[in-house]
Design an enzyme around this catalytic site. Sequence first.
Site, short mmCIF file in Angstrom:
data_model
loop_
_atom_site.label_atom_id
_atom_site.label_comp_id
_atom_site.label_asym_id
_atom_site.label_seq_id
_atom_site.Cartn_x
_atom_site.Cartn_y
_atom_site.Cartn_z
N GLY A 109 0.85 -1.18 0.00
CA GLY A 109 0.00 0.00 0.00
C GLY A 109 0.89 1.23 0.00
O GLY A 109 2.10 1.11 0.01
N SER A 110 0.29 2.40 0.00
CA SER A 110 1.09 3.62 0.01
C SER A 110 0.18 4.83 0.13
O SER A 110 -1.01 4.77 -0.21
CB SER A 110 1.92 3.76 -1.28
N ASN A 111 0.77 5.92 0.59
CA ASN A 111 0.14 7.24 0.51
C ASN A 111 1.03 8.15 -0.32
O ASN A 111 2.26 8.09 -0.20
CB ASN A 111 -0.03 7.87 1.90
#
Length: 805
Positions: free
Chosen positions: A251-253
């Site tokens: 995942g990531s932001n």
Amino acid sequence: MGYVLSKWTRLPQLGGCGAVAIAFMLGGCGKGTDPAPPAPEPKPQISAEVTRTSFGIAHILADNFKNLGYGLAYAYAQDNVCMFADTLLTVRGERSRFFGGDLPATSSKNGEYGVASDFMNLKNEDSDFFFKGYVDPEQLRAAYATGSREARDLLAGYAAGYNRYLRDYAGRLPAACHNAAWVRPITVEDMYLVLAEKALHASGQVFAKEIVDGARDPEAAATVTARTRISKLDPSFVQQRLAKLTAEQLGSNALGVGKDISTTGRGILLGSPHYPWTSTDRFWQAHLTVPGRYDAMGVILGGIPVVVIGFNRDVAWSHTVTTAAHFTTFRLTLDTRDPSGTTYISDGVPVKMTAKNVHVDSLQPDGTLRSKSKTFYFSKHGAVMVKADAGLTWSSSAVYVLADPNRNNTRLIEQWIGIGSARNVTELKASLDRTIGLPWVNTVAVDRDGQTLYADASVVPNVTPETFASDCMMLPPLLMFNGSRASCDWGAGHLAPSGIISPTNGPWTVRADYVGNSNDSYWLTNARSLMTGPAPYGFSPLYGRTGIEQKMRTRIGFKQFEEALARKARLGIDDIQQLAFANRVHAAELVLPQLLPACYAANDSTLTGACSALSGWDRKADLDSRGAVLFREFWNAAAALPDKWSVRFDPQDPVNTPRGVKLSALAPMLAALKTAAQKLASLNIALDGKLGDYQGETRNGVRVPIHGAIGDIDGSYNSIHMRTELGPQGYRDVEWGTSYVQAVTFDDAGPVARGMLLYGQSVDPASPHYADQLPVYSRKEWTALPFAADKIQSDPNYRAMTLSE
């Protein structure tokens, strides 16, 4: 061959005879006859300068890409040689040869390293068969030969630098691979395999077991045997695995702030990928420079020898795993006249599948090797796959194949060189459109002029909305199309490799306010302007769904950003850093206002204690947050309750809906809260215990408290997934989550960058960089990332050496 400098040093300022003496000690500078000048040394064929600054950040300077790869590989091996050598066994299909076929891939021990894939869970023998059967070195070699010379040079130099390290440190490798027979020199073709494995994360590796099950034992009769037929296909496993890519594995932001709302009128980028902490997808901090051609700093990913997330003088960028599907499946109608079942029908014409025979050697208990063979079969669409329990069988009349556009994607290095060379987001976007090499990620970028970019320029099959709506589509949840008609094949495309959608026809936007992504689809890239695609059908459905409820992490990301803008009309880099580790638990913000009054009204002593703890909690996942552990244990169960929101999801307001607890959901929520409170009591954990006392990472016997919550489930922007469930000592050690974090803007001199690599540069417990950044993260201390030469040389831990041979 050898170092120009024999060890790390601060380069002294020597003149006259001192410069000669430091190298050869050939005599003094007194009176008398000067000695004959030494014969000139041969000019090195390959050379690079390797500099280290605080926390072991590596700065590689070279005059071309081959030399750059040489220095990069040497420095990377200094920190991670055992992990990389173990990784090479995977991509070569040699795990069984050294560790035995029935064992799983090397798992992490004491936080050191592991190479078990985050995308497939196979024993060594099946892993070996997958990589030998599915990855084709000859096709990779041919594709690289037609691609970028810089990319080939970089990989060739990387192989040379890694081999140089093995020679220099022979007999002195870290304990995890000291004198191990499986640590061997590599070739440029091995690097092709390393890159191929990274490209397959969201496609071939997701279905590795099914592809291996679709292969045959060549010694068995080459006929299709009668099999139990499952009357109805069960495609749910495909959607479950796609969801796991961002919910349980990656995942990531990423957030890009533009000139309209930044304090300086220049772009600000927050990049915060959430990746594994111990596997071969660990990041490593590097600054790579070929003067006049390429100068980028950030992180490489595993053995990918180029900056994949980072910044240069004018541009900063990050990536998030996209919701796009990077594969489809096809159902092939078989020619029943072929008893082997390896001839399929295409537009009424029989076509023979291609076959690939591979062999795997497995270590036996007595030390001998046993060889096994399998034959993999391919149609023009892709590899045969079998999953009998889902109805995907190989019968006498039909078989199923995985069509994977990343199977021979050799454009990764060229793509990231192009990104790192861009001078503004327009040039960066042009590179994405030209190369189309990103295998499975979105791109968020900003530039010094204050423009922001969001683009899903990943490799996506060219399947139009019209094709989805046609009779070519056989089973939408399985992305299954009719393989017996050429008209149902992927489209030829325009300005893209055959079968791939051009990013010019995919989701992208350039804005002056902001863009962001947290692994939901392109639809919610800016809370003020939803992206729907061109009329009348929008983008290809393969890019992901629109108009659906967003993950909690996505919602809190946009909500806290918009609230910050409401308080301050313009934001600076300090504001963006605060958002990264705000640690708000959005589920608590949504649920507790109604749950707590009902909790007190229940007149239950256990619930009263729990309510008191949650009432005093700051609703964050900071180290000092009291009640965060209780809420996590409660919400892990309560989040699964159906129909719990009183205000339903509104596609016109995806950030603020759904919300409010339904009256009918309060009772089961209170039951879940009581169960959570009883669990904590049984473990002797205080209901209002501090999160930092129960969530931590231990390295070399030293425990470091860790802040952050789960993310998608509870709505923490800072996502941390622990290796263990709650026990008497709390949650132990991080499995995956926030890993490398960077906040970048620009001034007249260049980039202003701050960041950290949470788990450190090295997997070797003996390294000073094994755990040195964990306390930095624990204290939320953002350190300056030295980019300019004067900043590098003034770093208190500056060390430099030159490698050549």
